[in-house]
Motif scaffolding. Structure first.
Motif, short mmCIF file in Angstrom:
data_model
loop_
_atom_site.label_atom_id
_atom_site.label_comp_id
_atom_site.label_asym_id
_atom_site.label_seq_id
_atom_site.Cartn_x
_atom_site.Cartn_y
_atom_site.Cartn_z
N ALA A 1 -31.10 0.41 -2.26
CA ALA A 1 -30.89 0.60 -3.69
C ALA A 1 -29.62 1.41 -3.94
N TYR B 1 -35.06 3.27 -7.45
CA TYR B 1 -36.40 3.28 -8.07
C TYR B 1 -37.09 4.52 -7.53
N TRP B 2 -37.49 5.43 -8.39
CA TRP B 2 -38.19 6.62 -7.90
C TRP B 2 -39.23 7.05 -8.94
N SER C 1 -40.62 -1.60 4.25
CA SER C 1 -41.67 -2.13 3.37
C SER C 1 -41.08 -3.17 2.43
N SER D 1 -45.17 -3.40 -2.47
CA SER D 1 -44.22 -2.28 -2.41
C SER D 1 -43.14 -2.53 -3.45
N GLY D 2 -42.84 -1.52 -4.24
CA GLY D 2 -41.88 -1.69 -5.33
C GLY D 2 -40.55 -2.26 -4.87
N SER D 3 -40.00 -1.67 -3.82
CA SER D 3 -38.66 -2.10 -3.38
C SER D 3 -38.67 -3.55 -2.88
N ARG E 1 -37.20 -6.59 -4.98
CA ARG E 1 -35.78 -6.97 -4.96
C ARG E 1 -35.40 -7.77 -3.72
N SER F 1 -43.10 7.36 0.37
CA SER F 1 -42.38 7.22 -0.90
C SER F 1 -43.35 7.27 -2.07
N MET G 1 -42.65 10.02 -4.80
CA MET G 1 -42.24 9.70 -6.17
C MET G 1 -43.27 10.16 -7.18
N ASP H 1 -32.48 7.01 1.30
CA ASP H 1 -33.77 6.71 0.66
C ASP H 1 -34.81 7.75 1.09
O1 PMV Z 1 -41.20 0.71 -2.89
P1 PMV Z 1 -41.05 1.76 -1.85
O2 PMV Z 1 -42.33 2.45 -1.56
O3 PMV Z 1 -40.37 1.17 -0.64
O4 PMV Z 1 -40.06 2.89 -2.43
C1 PMV Z 1 -38.68 2.76 -2.41
C2 PMV Z 1 -38.02 4.01 -2.81
C3 PMV Z 1 -36.54 4.11 -2.43
O5 PMV Z 1 -36.26 3.35 -1.28
C4 PMV Z 1 -36.23 5.56 -2.13
C5 PMV Z 1 -35.63 3.67 -3.58
C6 PMV Z 1 -35.49 2.20 -3.81
O6 PMV Z 1 -35.21 1.84 -4.97
O7 PMV Z 1 -35.61 1.39 -2.88
#
Ligand code: PMV
Length: 323
Positions: free
Chosen positions: A13, A17-18, A106, A138-140, A143, A190, A194, A281
Motif C-alpha cells: 500500500a 488501510y489501517w 495475507s 483480509s482487507g489488503s 486489492r 494487523s 489497527m 507495513d
Molecule cells: O488486511 P491486512 O490484515 O493484511 O492489513 C494490512 C495493513 C497494512 O498492510 C499495514 C496496510 C495495507 O493497506 O496493506
C-alpha cells in the motif's frame, strides 16, 4: 467439478488501510491505494470433495490447526453459501512470500483463495466480486485481485467495498526493493494493531483526513509519473500510519532497530543524490521505492549494510491468474 489453482501477488500500500469500520464485513475506515508486486505471490489449489468431514487447509506443506485456518474456513463458508456447494474443501496453499513479516502474505493468500475456491465451487465471479470476497479474508487482499496500481474503495456496505484498478498496465520504470529484516511472525497482528489504533489513538480522526488528502494527491502524481511527489506521499503516509501505533494506548511499534537504520540509509541515499523513499507495513521489513535507473545504487548500498540475501527487487506485478 475438479480442483482449481489460482495465483495472486502481494501488494504494497502506498496509501495505507489501517482500521476497520465493520469487523464482520471487513469494511475499512478509509479507502487505500496499492501497487501489486511481481516477486511475491501465493498459489492456492481448492477442491471440494466428499471424503472430508471438515475443511483441510495446508499452508507451505503444513496442516493448519482449526484456529489457524479460521479465516480460510470463513471464506470457504461464504463460497458455499453463494454457490450451494455443500462439501468440505481441500485447500493447498504455497506462499512465495516471507509469511507474516509485513510483506502482506495475507493479501496474496486470500486473493488466491477467493479465486480458487469460487471457481472450484462452480461460481464465475467478476474480478470486482472476487475482490469483495477476498476482502472477507483480509482487507489488503481486496486489492491483490488486480495488477498494477489499485484502489480499494471503502464503500459503505458489502456490495460497495471493492477494488478498482487505477492503472493495471504500469509503463513506468519504477521498482520496490524489499528488505527482509525479520521473516518471523509479527507480534501484534494487523487486525489487533489497527483496532487498537482506531479505538485508542487520539490521532485517528486526523488519519482519515490524511488518507483523503494523500489519495487525492497521489493519483495525479502516479498518472503524471511524478516520482518525487509519489515518493514523498507514500513515505509520509507510512510514517503517519505508524504514528497511530506509537500513539495508541498501550503504545506499540512494528519497527525494530534495523528498520530505523534502513530508514536512515534511505535518507542518506537521498541526501547523496539518489532519490528513493521508504514504506513499512505491519512488520519490521522496509520497502524502498526507487526508479529503475537508481536500482544499482540502492541495492548496492542496502546489500552492503544487510547482506545481498536480504534484498529483493520487485516491480509492478499482475492481477489474479488461474493456472
Ligand atoms: O488486511 P491486512 O490484515 O493484511 O492489513 C494490512 C495493513 C497494512 O498492510 C499495514 C496496510 C495495507 O493497506 O496493506
Amino acid at each position: 467439478m475438479t480442483a482449481v489453482t489460482a495465483r495472486a501477488h502481494t501488494n504494497i500500500a502506498l496509501v495505507k488501510y489501517w482500521g476497520k469500520a465493520d469487523t464482520k464485513l471487513m469494511l475499512p475506515q478509509t479507502s487505500s491505494l496499492s501497487l501489486t508486486l511481481d516477486q511475491f505471490y501465493t498459489d492456492t489449489t481448492v477442491d471440494f470433495v466428499s471424503d472430508l468431514t471438515a475443511d483441510e487447509v495446508v499452508l507451505n506443506g503444513q496442516v493448519l490447526t482449526p484456529t489457524a485456518s479460521q479465516k480460510v474456513r470463513h471464506v470457504l463458508d461464504l463460497v458455499r453459501q453463494q454457490s450451494g456447494e455443500t462439501r468440505f474443501a481441500r485447500v493447498n496453499s504455497t506462499n512465495h512470500v516471507p509469511t507474516a513479516a509485513g510483506l502482506a502474505s495475507s493479501a496474496s493468500a486470500f486473493a488466491a483463495l477467493a479465486g480458487a475456491a469460487s471457481r472450484a465451487a462452480g461460481l464465475t465471479l467478476s474480478r470486482t466480486d472476487l475482490s469483495r470476497l477476498a476482502r472477507r479474508g483480509s482487507g489488503s487482499a481486496t486489492r491483490s485481485v488486480f495488477g498494477g496500481f489499485v484502489e480499494w474503495q471503502a464503500g459503505t456496505d458489502d456490495a460497495t467495498s471493492l477494488a478498482v484498478p487505477f492503472q493495471e498496465q504500469v509503463d513506468w520504470p519504477i521498482a520496490m526493493v524489499a528488505l527482509v529484516l525479520d521473516p518471523r511472525h509479527k507480534k501484534v497482528s494487523s487486525t489487533q494493531g489497527m483496532q487498537s489504533s482506531v479505538t485508542t489513538s487520539p490521532y485517528y480522526p486526523a488519519w482519515k483526513t490524511v488518507v483523503a488528502d494523500d489519495l487525492a494527491a497521489i493519483k495525479p502524481a502516479i498518472l503524471a509519473q511524478d516520482f518525487t511527489t509519489t515518493g514523498e506521499i507514500l513515505e509520509a503516509n507510512a510514517m503517519r500510519m505508524h504514528a497511530l501505533t506509537l500513539s495508541a494506548n498501550p503504545p506499540f511499534s512494528y519497527f525494530n532497530g534495523e528498520s530505523l537504520a534502513t530508514m536512515q540509509t534511505v535518507r542518506d541515499l537521498r541526501a547523496s543524490g539518489v532519490p528513493c523513499y521508504y514504506t513499512l507495513d505491519a512488520g519490521p521489513n522496509v520497502k524502498v521505492f526507487c526508479q529503475e535507473a537508481d536500482l544499482p545504487a540502492v541495492t548496492t548500498r542496502l546489500a552492503a549494510q544487510f547482506g545481498a540475501d536480504q534484498v529483493i527487487v520487485a516491480h509492478p506485478g499482475p492481477g489474479i491468474a488461474f493456472l
